[in-house]
Design a protein around this motif. Sequence first.
Motif, mmCIF file in Angstrom:
data_model
loop_
_atom_site.group_PDB
_atom_site.id
_atom_site.type_symbol
_atom_site.label_atom_id
_atom_site.label_comp_id
_atom_site.label_asym_id
_atom_site.label_seq_id
_atom_site.Cartn_x
_atom_site.Cartn_y
_atom_site.Cartn_z
ATOM 1 N N LEU A 234 -24.520 -24.984 1.104
ATOM 2 C CA LEU A 234 -24.133 -24.670 2.482
ATOM 3 C C LEU A 234 -23.772 -23.196 2.627
ATOM 4 O O LEU A 234 -24.113 -22.549 3.620
ATOM 5 N N GLY A 235 -23.083 -22.672 1.621
ATOM 6 C CA GLY A 235 -22.721 -21.262 1.653
ATOM 7 C C GLY A 235 -23.942 -20.364 1.623
ATOM 8 O O GLY A 235 -24.006 -19.357 2.339
ATOM 9 N N LYS A 236 -24.936 -20.725 0.808
ATOM 10 C CA LYS A 236 -26.165 -19.931 0.736
ATOM 11 C C LYS A 236 -26.932 -19.976 2.049
ATOM 12 O O LYS A 236 -27.539 -18.980 2.461
ATOM 13 N N ILE A 237 -26.902 -21.123 2.708
ATOM 14 C CA ILE A 237 -27.564 -21.230 4.017
ATOM 15 C C ILE A 237 -26.854 -20.348 5.038
ATOM 16 O O ILE A 237 -27.491 -19.641 5.824
ATOM 17 N N GLU A 238 -25.523 -20.360 5.022
ATOM 18 C CA GLU A 238 -24.757 -19.501 5.928
ATOM 19 C C GLU A 238 -25.036 -18.024 5.655
ATOM 20 O O GLU A 238 -25.122 -17.213 6.576
ATOM 21 N N MET A 239 -25.160 -17.672 4.374
ATOM 22 C CA MET A 239 -25.413 -16.283 3.991
ATOM 23 C C MET A 239 -26.762 -15.781 4.466
ATOM 24 O O MET A 239 -26.929 -14.596 4.753
ATOM 25 N N PHE A 240 -27.733 -16.680 4.522
ATOM 26 C CA PHE A 240 -29.111 -16.273 4.794
ATOM 27 C C PHE A 240 -29.228 -15.482 6.086
ATOM 28 O O PHE A 240 -29.901 -14.441 6.128
ATOM 29 N N PHE A 241 -28.585 -15.924 7.143
ATOM 30 C CA PHE A 241 -28.788 -15.325 8.461
ATOM 31 C C PHE A 241 -28.259 -13.892 8.558
ATOM 32 O O PHE A 241 -28.988 -13.001 9.018
ATOM 33 N N PRO A 242 -27.022 -13.586 8.138
ATOM 34 C CA PRO A 242 -26.590 -12.189 8.200
ATOM 35 C C PRO A 242 -27.369 -11.277 7.255
ATOM 36 O O PRO A 242 -27.633 -10.112 7.589
#
Length: 309
Positions: A234-242
């Motif tokens: 989940l953290g990696k998915i959140e990181m992807f956008f910024p």
Amino acid sequence: MKRCLIIINKNAGTSKKINFEKVEKCLGNGYVYTRKTLPDDEINEIENFEAVAVCGGDGTLGSVLEKVCKQPIDLFYFPVGTLNDKAKAQRYEKHKSVCPGCSDYESSAKPVVYGVCEKILSDGKYKTVDCDGDVFAYVFAAGSFTPIGYTSEVKNKQKFGILAYVWQILEEYKTHRIEARIRNGKHVHEGKFTLVMFLKSPRCFGFHFNKAFEQDGTSGHLLAVRSPKHNGLLGKIEMFFPFFRAFFIGLKKEKTKGKIVFEKTYSTYLDLKSNVDFCKDGEKQTVSEGEYKVSFKRSICNFTVIEKF
């Protein structure tokens, strides 16, 4: 005659295409030359030379620049590293990068803007981070992806070039939680960050993303990305956008709120709550807990990039 020190880093990514004879032919007959190779020889007493020719990558340049930035000498840079981001940044000068020994050579030598990190002591005075390690040529960064600059093996960089970093990018797609307080002018950013970067270049790690880059200004840019709420997938998915927004779309306008902080800076105060590993021009430097001033300055030495030799 003037004295010139030639330094060749044999571990640089494309060092096989350069040798002492090529450098001497390029610079001409106006010097008495001294030859040194890295990592074999110690580099000292640079102040005894009127010129220094550096043949290596961004890390090699940074290590020499920290010794000569306050000296009135000529610094010639032959970029034979893997990424050579500093040399590519200098292309914004729009001059012919040819050898001084050529008949059509026109000097483009001028001071170069570099970064410096100084620790703030309890009495308000400054000291260098680790004696010689306070100067960086173009990037000083910590957090996600930044270890690729110093974890890639030399043999892989020399064999595969920029492709040597691809696997490292996947390996270093991790969430970091750098607890820090960052004060840049009137703006204060506090919390946990997965990336903190100080940059004097339009590009870093091969990504051409800093569209606000100014070649001649005595300033750089601060880029910070806040840590995601979650760990794991989940953290990696959140990181992807910024990260996609910053490195693939690019940044031009300042951003002071939200997940991404992107600001022009002359000097920034960075308060680290724990020890942090930074990537300084592709080399690892551990910065201890405490408050630091990261600023950009103009060198006394004159700087020339020579890409055609």
